[in-house]
Scaffold this motif. Structure first.
Motif, PDB file in Angstrom:
ATOM      1  N   UNK A  15       0.830  -1.210   0.000  1.00 22.99           N
ATOM      2  CA  UNK A  15       0.000   0.000   0.000  1.00 22.99           C
ATOM      3  C   UNK A  15       0.864   1.259   0.000  1.00 22.99           C
ATOM      4  N   UNK A  16       0.494   2.206  -0.828  1.00 18.12           N
ATOM      5  CA  UNK A  16       1.298   3.424  -0.941  1.00 18.12           C
ATOM      6  C   UNK A  16       1.370   4.179   0.381  1.00 18.12           C
ATOM      7  N   UNK A  17       0.294   4.088   1.184  1.00 20.77           N
ATOM      8  CA  UNK A  17       0.343   4.817   2.450  1.00 20.77           C
ATOM      9  C   UNK A  17       1.425   4.247   3.362  1.00 20.77           C
ATOM     10  N   UNK A  18       1.716   2.936   3.237  1.00 19.64           N
ATOM     11  CA  UNK A  18       2.790   2.352   4.037  1.00 19.64           C
ATOM     12  C   UNK A  18       4.148   2.845   3.554  1.00 19.64           C
ATOM     13  N   UNK A  19       4.293   2.977   2.223  1.00 14.95           N
ATOM     14  CA  UNK A  19       5.543   3.509   1.674  1.00 14.95           C
ATOM     15  C   UNK A  19       5.747   4.942   2.138  1.00 14.95           C
ATOM     16  N   UNK A  20       4.670   5.743   2.049  1.00 11.41           N
ATOM     17  CA  UNK A  20       4.773   7.140   2.472  1.00 11.41           C
ATOM     18  C   UNK A  20       5.049   7.245   3.961  1.00 11.41           C
ATOM     19  N   UNK A  21       4.478   6.304   4.734  1.00 10.84           N
ATOM     20  CA  UNK A  21       4.701   6.339   6.182  1.00 10.84           C
ATOM     21  C   UNK A  21       6.183   6.158   6.500  1.00 10.84           C
ATOM     22  N   UNK A  22       6.850   5.282   5.761  1.00 18.15           N
ATOM     23  CA  UNK A  22       8.294   5.108   5.971  1.00 18.15           C
ATOM     24  C   UNK A  22       9.049   6.390   5.647  1.00 18.15           C
ATOM     25  N   UNK A  23       8.646   7.052   4.562  1.00 19.08           N
ATOM     26  CA  UNK A  23       9.303   8.311   4.212  1.00 19.08           C
ATOM     27  C   UNK A  23       9.060   9.391   5.242  1.00 19.08           C
ATOM     28  N   UNK A  24       7.830   9.414   5.762  1.00 21.64           N
ATOM     29  CA  UNK A  24       7.510  10.427   6.778  1.00 21.64           C
ATOM     30  C   UNK A  24       8.321  10.206   8.040  1.00 21.64           C
ATOM     31  N   UNK A  25       8.504   8.939   8.409  1.00 24.44           N
ATOM     32  CA  UNK A  25       9.311   8.668   9.603  1.00 24.44           C
ATOM     33  C   UNK A  25      10.741   9.165   9.430  1.00 24.44           C
ATOM     34  N   UNK A  26      11.245   9.090   8.208  1.00 29.87           N
ATOM     35  CA  UNK A  26      12.596   9.591   7.958  1.00 29.87           C
ATOM     36  C   UNK A  26      12.676  11.106   8.031  1.00 29.87           C
ATOM     37  N   UNK A  27      11.524  11.762   7.859  1.00 30.77           N
ATOM     38  CA  UNK A  27      11.521  13.226   7.845  1.00 30.77           C
ATOM     39  C   UNK A  27      11.098  13.848   9.166  1.00 30.77           C
ATOM     40  N   UNK A  28      10.763  13.009  10.148  1.00 31.02           N
ATOM     41  CA  UNK A  28      10.216  13.550  11.400  1.00 31.02           C
ATOM     42  C   UNK A  28      11.187  14.507  12.069  1.00 31.02           C
ATOM     43  N   UNK A  29      12.467  14.117  12.127  1.00 30.29           N
ATOM     44  CA  UNK A  29      13.461  14.975  12.786  1.00 30.29           C
ATOM     45  C   UNK A  29      13.571  16.336  12.133  1.00 30.29           C
ATOM     46  N   UNK A  30      13.660  16.336  10.801  1.00 25.65           N
ATOM     47  CA  UNK A  30      13.798  17.604  10.087  1.00 25.65           C
ATOM     48  C   UNK A  30      12.541  18.450  10.243  1.00 25.65           C
ATOM     49  N   UNK A  31      11.380  17.821  10.107  1.00 26.24           N
ATOM     50  CA  UNK A  31      10.132  18.571  10.216  1.00 26.24           C
ATOM     51  C   UNK A  31       9.933  19.121  11.623  1.00 26.24           C
ATOM     52  N   UNK A  32      10.356  18.355  12.639  1.00 25.24           N
ATOM     53  CA  UNK A  32      10.216  18.833  14.017  1.00 25.24           C
ATOM     54  C   UNK A  32      11.053  20.084  14.243  1.00 25.24           C
ATOM     55  N   UNK A  33      12.301  20.014  13.790  1.00 29.36           N
ATOM     56  CA  UNK A  33      13.177  21.187  13.936  1.00 29.36           C
ATOM     57  C   UNK A  33      12.631  22.375  13.155  1.00 29.36           C
ATOM     58  N   UNK A  34      12.128  22.092  11.958  1.00 31.55           N
ATOM     59  CA  UNK A  34      11.579  23.174  11.136  1.00 31.55           C
ATOM     60  C   UNK A  34      10.337  23.771  11.785  1.00 31.55           C
ATOM     61  N   UNK A  35       9.533  22.923  12.405  1.00 36.49           N
ATOM     62  CA  UNK A  35       8.322  23.422  13.062  1.00 36.49           C
ATOM     63  C   UNK A  35       8.657  24.333  14.230  1.00 36.49           C
ATOM     64  N   UNK A  36       9.708  23.974  14.981  1.00 35.45           N
ATOM     65  CA  UNK A  36      10.120  24.827  16.104  1.00 35.45           C
ATOM     66  C   UNK A  36      10.589  26.183  15.601  1.00 35.45           C
TER      67      UNK A  36
END
Length: 608
Positions: A295-316
């Motif tokens: 399922x594509x949502x599972x593929x995207x979920x893996x990509x999102x997990x890789x981006x969590x650190x960057x997005x968290x810092x960017x959100x701050x």
């Protein structure tokens, strides 16, 4: 663009600058995210294709050990003469000896392969040899059409059936049968060999392979007829059976695409209601097709997990930037906003003074607010003078209205007349006074929404007066569904129409002048009311004009703008204003015979 920016407030200009900075940052993060997602998806596609190859490789290992059994007549010199000779030409001892030897040889080789349950050899004369003593006539009859339908031109061809259930040694097993022809050294066909594989063992092999995968990847194994043989454990039960014909056709086409089978590309299909990335692999020996999908949502979920650190810092960072921008914009724009809001109220006639003490602005904005307050105070004084003058005028007009006849006074007077008539024993005056008194009471009391029973009583009071005024001139009939009596409706809808019939329908009196009132429920949503009379009727063209006018009346029509002398238009306007344009009046009439006025209103079980 520059002119638009100049028209913005101070706060919006500052916020716009911050938004531009934030937008550029978000754009860069988005581009990086897209690139990362492409890498994650490519890794997933590679893993899916490798999984398909691994399943195909395991299938090769599964069936490779079966070649020794297929060529058992060439390996063991004692078996071929037995198979090539017909049993009916042998002695009983020779038949039993041959069968025992072949059975022992087959059993020895079958025991070396955990997937094999039964091996059956049928020679060219129809003699049967097997490692298991079971009734095989039905089994061979079922497979006979399959054998006959195959093209055996290729001497090395092996055909694999789908999953079937057979009894072996009195126990039911799910099996997959391998069918191939047996040839002598001179390439002469001497029989057919059937090898039954244990489907449970095959499933365990695939299950073991699946358990080693960490992603939410699933796979299907389809047989040569493209029917489902195996589905990985993470696929819900009934998934294959619930696929429609179009979905299966799309999946079959994917399994035939050489680029998909070669691992050069993947496709996107909707499987089980989800968009999935799909690859396929075909085993060259069994012709089984392996369909791997994620399922594509599972593929995207893996990509999102890789981006969590960057997005968290960017959100701050963005949060801090937004907070700083809001604080600065408020410091600059707040006094302007307060003054603009106060001035907007002044435009509406409500001049509200600004409290200067809480702000302590000592700059130009403070002076501007002080000047505004002085101006506002003068305006308020002028408004108060005008308001007092208008109030005095209204009070004067109200005093003048109080000299007019009050309906309460008339209602009380009628009660007095009724009491005197009762004392003098004049029944007609009592009835007509009570009816008229009830009508006035109905007019001046209560809300605009009343029970249907109250509206009917109001009509009966009205008709009671006419009965006393014109004895034996009219006949009134009521046909009312009991359930409708408990519903609620808009006030003063029926009596004006009855009055209209009395005034216009009986210009030429008949022997029997009849008026009927019929009320009934239609389903659970509507109430129908019909006032019928046997009066002079209306011309057909006038009925069409009147119905067209009533149906085209706008729902926003003011009752005060409708001619009050025409009761039909007045009632229709009130109905459409209150219930909507789906409701209203409709007239049916035949000149010289009758007129029927039908009301359709919405059913209301409560007055709310």
């Amino acid at each position: 663009m520059i002119r638009y920016f100049r028209r913005l407030s101070f706060g919006k200009k500052i916020l716009s600058s911050y938004i531009l900075f934030i937008s550029i940052s978000c754009l860069l993060v988005f581009i990086y995210y897209i690139k990362s997602m492409e890498v994650v998806k490519q890794e997933n596609y590679n893993n899916m294709f490798q999984l398909g190859e691994q399943i195909s490789l395991n299938t090769d290992i599964l069936v490779s050990n079966m070649d020794r059994i297929r060529f058992i007549h060439l390996i063991d010199d004692k078996i071929k003469p037995v198979i090539r000779s017909e049993n009916k030409n042998k002695e009983i001892d020779q038949i039993l000896e041959g069968q025992e030897y072949i059975e022992r040889a087959i059993k020895h080789m079958a025991n070396m392969n955990q997937f094999i349950l039964r091996v059956t050899i049928v020679n060219e004369y129809g003699d049967i040899y097997s490692n298991v003593s079971t009734e095989q006539e039905e089994y061979l009859n079922r497979l006979a059409p399959v054998v006959e339908s195959q093209d055996w031109t290729d001497k090395n061809k092996v055909y694999y059936t789908g999953v079937n259930t057979e009894k072996i040694s009195q126990n039911p097993y799910k099996i997959v049968t391998s069918i191939s022809k047996m040839y002598d050294i001179d390439r002469t066909c001497i029989g057919t060999i059937y090898i039954d594989l244990n489907y449970t063992q095959i499933s365990n092999l695939f299950n073991h392979l699946f358990q080693r995968k960490e992603m939410k990847t699933a796979f299907l194994v389809l047989d040569a007829q493209e029917e489902l043989m195996y589905a990985s454990p993470n696929i819900r039960e009934g998934f294959w059976e619930q696929m429609d014909r179009d979905e299966r056709e799309t999946l079959y086409k994917a399994c035939q695409d050489e680029e998909v089978l070669g691992g050069k590309k993947h496709i996107t299909l909707i499987l089980d209601g989800e968009k999935c990335s799909v690859t396929a692999e075909v085993n060259s020996i069994t012709n089984w097709k392996v369909v791997v999908f994620t399922p594509l949502h599972a593929v995207y979920a893996d990509g999102i997990r890789n981006m969590i650190g960057i997005l968290t810092a960017m959100a701050v960072v963005l949060s801090l930037a937004i907070a700083l921008g809001i604080i600065l914009s408020r410091q600059i724009s707040r006094p302007v906003t307060i003054l603009a809001k106060a001035m907007a109220g002044a435009d509406k006639g409500n001049v509200e003074l600004i409290q200067e003490e809480p702000y302590f602005w000592q700059d130009e904005m403070g002076q501007l607010m002080h000047s505004y307050n002085e101006m506002g105070q003068r305006i308020n004084e002028s408004i108060e003078k005008i308001y007092v003058y208008q109030l005095n005028q209204k009070q004067t007009e109200l005093k003048m209205l109080q000299f007019q006849i009050n309906p309460h006074f008339l209602y009380n007077t009628l009660n007095t007349i009724s009491s005197i008539a009762a004392l003098e024993d004049i029944e007609e005056i009592v009835q007509i006074s009570d009816s008229l008194s009830s009508m006035f009471q109905y007019n001046i009391k209560g809300s605009d929404i009343v029970p249907v029973s109250h509206e009917i009583q109001h009509v009966k009071n009205y008709l009671n007066i006419h009965t006393i005024r014109f004895p034996e001139k009219y006949q009134f009939h009521y046909e009312i569904q009991p359930e409708a009596m408990q519903c609620y409706m808009l006030k003063f809808l029926i009596q004006p129409l009855v009055e209209n019939s009395l005034q216009h329908a009986f210009t030429k009196l008949k022997d029997k002048n009849q008026i009927s009132l019929h009320i009934f429920l239609s389903g659970e949503s509507d109430i129908y009311i019909e006032i019928w009379d046997n009066g002079v009727g209306i011309r057909e063209e006038d009925v069409e004009i009147l119905n067209s006018e009533l149906s085209g009346m706008d729902t926003r029509t003011l009752v005060s703008n409708v001619d009050r002398g025409i009761g039909l238009r007045n009632v229709n306007a009130r109905i459409r204003n209150f219930y909507g344009k789906a409701y209203g009046l409709q007239i049916e009439s035949i000149e010289g015979k009758y007129t029927a006025i039908r009301l359709k209103i919405s059913r209301m079980d409560t007055p709310g």
